[in-house]
Design a protein around this motif. Structure first.
Motif, PDB file in Angstrom:
ATOM      1  N   GLN A 180       0.893  -1.022  -0.101  1.00  0.00           N
ATOM      2  CA  GLN A 180       0.034  -0.121  -0.036  1.00  0.00           C
ATOM      3  C   GLN A 180       0.800   1.333   0.052  1.00  0.00           C
ATOM      4  O   GLN A 180       1.767   1.520   0.694  1.00  0.00           O
ATOM      5  N   THR A 181       0.950   1.977  -0.940  1.00  0.00           N
ATOM      6  CA  THR A 181       1.694   3.413  -1.268  1.00  0.00           C
ATOM      7  C   THR A 181       0.709   4.454  -0.498  1.00  0.00           C
ATOM      8  O   THR A 181      -0.404   4.584  -0.948  1.00  0.00           O
ATOM      9  N   ILE A 182       1.248   4.977   0.501  1.00  0.00           N
ATOM     10  CA  ILE A 182       0.595   6.191   1.028  1.00  0.00           C
ATOM     11  C   ILE A 182       1.416   7.678   1.016  1.00  0.00           C
ATOM     12  O   ILE A 182       2.487   7.376   1.317  1.00  0.00           O
ATOM     13  N   ARG A 183       0.632   8.607   0.636  1.00  0.00           N
ATOM     14  CA  ARG A 183       0.992   9.980   0.701  1.00  0.00           C
ATOM     15  C   ARG A 183       1.475  10.266   2.116  1.00  0.00           C
ATOM     16  O   ARG A 183       0.600  10.290   2.998  1.00  0.00           O
ATOM     17  N   ILE A 184       2.713  10.966   2.386  1.00  0.00           N
ATOM     18  CA  ILE A 184       2.817  11.216   3.823  1.00  0.00           C
ATOM     19  C   ILE A 184       2.109  12.320   4.472  1.00  0.00           C
ATOM     20  O   ILE A 184       1.703  12.209   5.359  1.00  0.00           O
ATOM     21  N   ASP A 185       1.393  13.180   3.325  1.00  0.00           N
ATOM     22  CA  ASP A 185       0.538  14.278   4.051  1.00  0.00           C
ATOM     23  C   ASP A 185      -0.925  13.799   4.357  1.00  0.00           C
ATOM     24  O   ASP A 185      -1.679  14.593   4.942  1.00  0.00           O
ATOM     25  N   ARG A 186      -0.991  12.335   4.243  1.00  0.00           N
ATOM     26  CA  ARG A 186      -2.141  11.709   4.519  1.00  0.00           C
ATOM     27  C   ARG A 186      -2.181  10.694   5.814  1.00  0.00           C
ATOM     28  O   ARG A 186      -3.054  10.337   6.293  1.00  0.00           O
TER      29      ARG A 186
END
Length: 78
Positions: free
Chosen positions: A65-71
C-alpha cells in the motif's frame, strides 16, 4: 490549533526513517488504520543531496500500500 504542515511532514518522514523495515501501525487522515511492514527508501541524487520521498509503502498481507505522507495522522511501532 495552528500546525505548521512542513514541520509535521518532516516529523512523519523522520519517524518513517526510524521505523523502516519494521512492523508499524499507520493511522490515515480518513480514519483507516494499516498494520504491516514499512518501507521508506531515502535516495541520493547526482549532486549528493539526500532525497526523502513524499510517499511510503506499508505491506499488509503481501499487498503493498503506497501512502502519501501528508495523508498520515500518526505512525508507530506495531
Amino acid at each position: 490549533m495552528n500546525v505548521n504542515v512542513h514541520d509535521y511532514v518532516q516529523a512523519i518522514k523522520s519517524r518513517a526513517l526510524e521505523l523502516n523495515g519494521t512492523t508499524v501501525v499507520v493511522e490515515l487522515s480518513g480514519g483507516k488504520t494499516l498494520t504491516g511492514t514499512l518501507a521508506y527508501a531515502v535516495t541520493t541524487d547526482v549532486g549528493g543531496y539526500t532525497k526523502h520521498p513524499d510517499v511510503l509503502t506499508v505491506t499488509v498481507a503481501s499487498k503493498a500500500q503506497t501512502i502519501r505522507i501528508d495523508r498520515i495522522d500518526a505512525i508507530g511501532q506495531g
